[in-house]
Design an enzyme around this catalytic site. Structure first.
Site, PDB file in Angstrom:
ATOM      1  N   ARG A   1      -8.277   1.635  10.018  1.00 36.54           N
ATOM      2  CA  ARG A   1      -7.919  -0.348  10.528  1.00 36.54           C
ATOM      3  C   ARG A   1      -8.693  -0.208  11.217  1.00 36.54           C
ATOM      4  O   ARG A   1      -8.808  -2.139  11.385  1.00 36.54           O
ATOM      5  CB  ARG A   1      -6.608   0.276  10.843  1.00 36.54           C
ATOM      6  CG  ARG A   1      -6.108  -0.513  10.075  1.00 36.54           C
ATOM      7  CD  ARG A   1      -4.412   0.301  11.534  1.00 36.54           C
ATOM      8  NE  ARG A   1      -3.123  -0.432  10.056  1.00 36.54           N
ATOM      9  CZ  ARG A   1      -2.306  -0.076   9.783  1.00 36.54           C
ATOM     10  NH1 ARG A   1      -2.274   1.393   9.389  1.00 36.54           N
ATOM     11  NH2 ARG A   1      -0.412  -0.753  10.059  1.00 36.54           N
TER      12      ARG A   1
ATOM     13  N   LYS B   1       0.652  -1.232  -0.030  1.00 40.61           N
ATOM     14  CA  LYS B   1      -0.113  -0.207  -0.148  1.00 40.61           C
ATOM     15  C   LYS B   1       1.088   1.455   0.140  1.00 40.61           C
ATOM     16  O   LYS B   1       0.633   2.283  -0.743  1.00 40.61           O
ATOM     17  CB  LYS B   1      -0.598   0.519   1.251  1.00 40.61           C
ATOM     18  CG  LYS B   1      -2.502  -0.820   1.501  1.00 40.61           C
ATOM     19  CD  LYS B   1      -2.588  -0.927   2.632  1.00 40.61           C
ATOM     20  CE  LYS B   1      -1.892  -0.741   3.701  1.00 40.61           C
ATOM     21  NZ  LYS B   1      -0.737  -2.204   4.176  1.00 40.61           N
TER      22      LYS B   1
ATOM     23  N   ARG C   1      12.467  -5.420   4.349  1.00 38.79           N
ATOM     24  CA  ARG C   1      11.720  -3.582   4.103  1.00 38.79           C
ATOM     25  C   ARG C   1      12.647  -2.690   4.798  1.00 38.79           C
ATOM     26  O   ARG C   1      13.071  -3.093   5.947  1.00 38.79           O
ATOM     27  CB  ARG C   1      10.152  -3.565   4.596  1.00 38.79           C
ATOM     28  CG  ARG C   1      10.729  -2.065   4.076  1.00 38.79           C
ATOM     29  CD  ARG C   1       9.087  -1.491   4.249  1.00 38.79           C
ATOM     30  NE  ARG C   1       7.845  -2.057   5.921  1.00 38.79           N
ATOM     31  CZ  ARG C   1       6.630  -1.982   5.369  1.00 38.79           C
ATOM     32  NH1 ARG C   1       6.213  -1.015   5.240  1.00 38.79           N
ATOM     33  NH2 ARG C   1       6.175  -2.337   7.101  1.00 38.79           N
TER      34      ARG C   1
ATOM     35  N   ARG D   1      12.180  -0.563   9.921  1.00 36.08           N
ATOM     36  CA  ARG D   1      11.547  -0.171  11.434  1.00 36.08           C
ATOM     37  C   ARG D   1      11.586  -1.523  12.479  1.00 36.08           C
ATOM     38  O   ARG D   1      11.739  -2.465  12.199  1.00 36.08           O
ATOM     39  CB  ARG D   1      10.206  -0.003  10.418  1.00 36.08           C
ATOM     40  CG  ARG D   1       9.568   1.255  10.087  1.00 36.08           C
ATOM     41  CD  ARG D   1       8.552   1.099   9.144  1.00 36.08           C
ATOM     42  NE  ARG D   1       7.522   0.731  10.112  1.00 36.08           N
ATOM     43  CZ  ARG D   1       5.576   0.852   9.612  1.00 36.08           C
ATOM     44  NH1 ARG D   1       5.627   0.702   7.937  1.00 36.08           N
ATOM     45  NH2 ARG D   1       4.748   0.163   9.622  1.00 36.08           N
TER      46      ARG D   1
ATOM     47  N   ARG E   1       1.074  -7.968  14.772  1.00 30.92           N
ATOM     48  CA  ARG E   1       0.745  -7.246  13.175  1.00 30.92           C
ATOM     49  C   ARG E   1      -0.351  -7.963  11.842  1.00 30.92           C
ATOM     50  O   ARG E   1      -1.225  -7.361  12.126  1.00 30.92           O
ATOM     51  CB  ARG E   1       1.227  -6.441  12.092  1.00 30.92           C
ATOM     52  CG  ARG E   1       2.252  -5.075  13.486  1.00 30.92           C
ATOM     53  CD  ARG E   1       3.498  -4.715  12.565  1.00 30.92           C
ATOM     54  NE  ARG E   1       3.459  -3.854  11.474  1.00 30.92           N
ATOM     55  CZ  ARG E   1       4.189  -3.828  10.776  1.00 30.92           C
ATOM     56  NH1 ARG E   1       5.199  -3.907  10.503  1.00 30.92           N
ATOM     57  NH2 ARG E   1       3.681  -3.034   9.408  1.00 30.92           N
TER      58      ARG E   1
HETATM   59  P1  AMP Z   1       1.996   1.386   9.465  1.00 31.33           P
HETATM   60  O1  AMP Z   1       2.902   2.613   8.460  1.00 31.33           O
HETATM   61  O2  AMP Z   1       0.721   1.707   8.626  1.00 31.33           O
HETATM   62  O3  AMP Z   1       2.716  -0.357   8.830  1.00 31.33           O
HETATM   63  O4  AMP Z   1       1.254   1.588  10.643  1.00 31.33           O
HETATM   64  C1  AMP Z   1       2.346   1.058  11.066  1.00 31.33           C
HETATM   65  C2  AMP Z   1       1.680   1.148  13.083  1.00 31.33           C
HETATM   66  O5  AMP Z   1       1.205   2.386  13.265  1.00 31.33           O
HETATM   67  C3  AMP Z   1       0.954   0.243  13.182  1.00 31.33           C
HETATM   68  O6  AMP Z   1       1.336  -0.960  13.743  1.00 31.33           O
HETATM   69  C4  AMP Z   1      -0.400   1.058  14.413  1.00 31.33           C
HETATM   70  O7  AMP Z   1       0.492   0.359  15.925  1.00 31.33           O
HETATM   71  C5  AMP Z   1       0.482   2.336  13.737  1.00 31.33           C
HETATM   72  N1  AMP Z   1      -1.197   2.358  12.859  1.00 31.33           N
HETATM   73  C6  AMP Z   1      -1.258   3.379  11.682  1.00 31.33           C
HETATM   74  N2  AMP Z   1      -2.144   3.612  11.510  1.00 31.33           N
HETATM   75  C7  AMP Z   1      -3.013   2.897  12.318  1.00 31.33           C
HETATM   76  C8  AMP Z   1      -4.263   3.222  12.262  1.00 31.33           C
HETATM   77  N3  AMP Z   1      -4.960   3.600  11.076  1.00 31.33           N
HETATM   78  N4  AMP Z   1      -4.962   2.398  13.772  1.00 31.33           N
HETATM   79  C9  AMP Z   1      -4.653   2.392  14.589  1.00 31.33           C
HETATM   80  N5  AMP Z   1      -2.656   2.871  14.419  1.00 31.33           N
HETATM   81  C10 AMP Z   1      -1.942   2.691  13.837  1.00 31.33           C
END
Ligand code: AMP
Length: 217
Positions: free
Chosen positions: A88, A13, A127, A160, A171
């Site tokens: 989410r 994404k 990544r 990360r 996750r």
């Molecule tokens: P991502 O970069 O989208 O993989 O997000 C990394 C982390 O940020 C996730 O594992 C969550 O801890 C937090 N996070 C990102 N987007 C959301 C969301 N919409 N709702 C809740 N936590 C989020």
């Protein structure tokens, strides 16, 4: 266009949203990036979000929704936006639609990247990210021109913390429990367009272009 990119972590994404927004001038709204910036800046929301993120858990809904609501009012979102990693949860989706109504914006479609578990684990564990422009790379799939260095910014890439093996599995579990119900939520509303999340970057880009062409006809 105003789009949501839905799918598990590692579905591509972020990579595809970045490329699409570079091509179209739409705003790339990634809640993960917004949260990582807040953590780095040690803001109040950032301090609250940090422990949830490190554990691979979702940050509380109200904190994320408020961030997105503020972001969508910025001028660069007027032309169009891609929401990457948001909503989410079903609660976030309901709050998002209330916010969009208030801002007199409408959603055009939700692109769902249906992705196999093997692909997810392979992508996340390889990544690497740019700390400056948030571009995503991969050790073998999308390597930078110079090993370990961002093509655009020339700064050192990093892995990360939540892309390490234990957190990856957590996750995926969180996604299946809390985020996957959004597939049915948007399918019932007729706004879901399903794509193959296992495709390589260039094929994935072409599939997105085709889907968007179909949507605008
Ligand atoms: P991502 O970069 O989208 O993989 O997000 C990394 C982390 O940020 C996730 O594992 C969550 O801890 C937090 N996070 C990102 N987007 C959301 C969301 N919409 N709702 C809740 N936590 C989020």
């Amino acid at each position: 266009m105003n789009l949501i990119f839905l799918g598990p972590p590692g579905a591509g994404k972020g990579t595809q949203a970045g490329r699409l927004c570079d091509d179209t001038g739409w705003a790339n709204v990634s809640t993960g990036d917004l949260l990582r910036e807040a953590v780095a800046d040690k803001t109040d929301p950032g301090r609250k979000a940090d422990e949830f993120m490190n554990a691979g858990k979702l940050v509380p809904d109200d904190l994320v929704v408020e961030m997105v609501a503020r972001r969508l009012q910025e001028p660069d979102c007027a032309k169009g936006f891609v929401l990457d990693g948001f909503p989410r949860t079903v609660v976030q989706a309901e709050m998002l639609h209330k916010t969009l109504d208030e801002l007199k914006k409408k959603l055009d479609a939700v692109l769902y990247f249906n992705t196999g578990r093997d692909t997810i684990v392979k992508r996340l564990s390889g990544r690497r990210m740019c700390p400056k422009c948030n571009a995503n790379y991969h050790l073998t799939n999308i390597p930078p021109k110079v090993e370990g260095v961002c093509d655009r910014c020339g700064v050192e890439l990093y892995q990360r913390d939540d892309d390490k093996p234990d957190t990856i599995l957590k996750r995926i579990e969180v996604y299946e429990e809390q985020t996957a119900p959004l597939i049915a939520f948007y399918r019932e509303r007729g706004s879901l367009k399903e794509l193959d999340g296992n495709l390589e970057v260039v094929e994935g880009q072409a599939a997105i272009r085709d889907a968007l062409r179909e949507l605008s006809n």
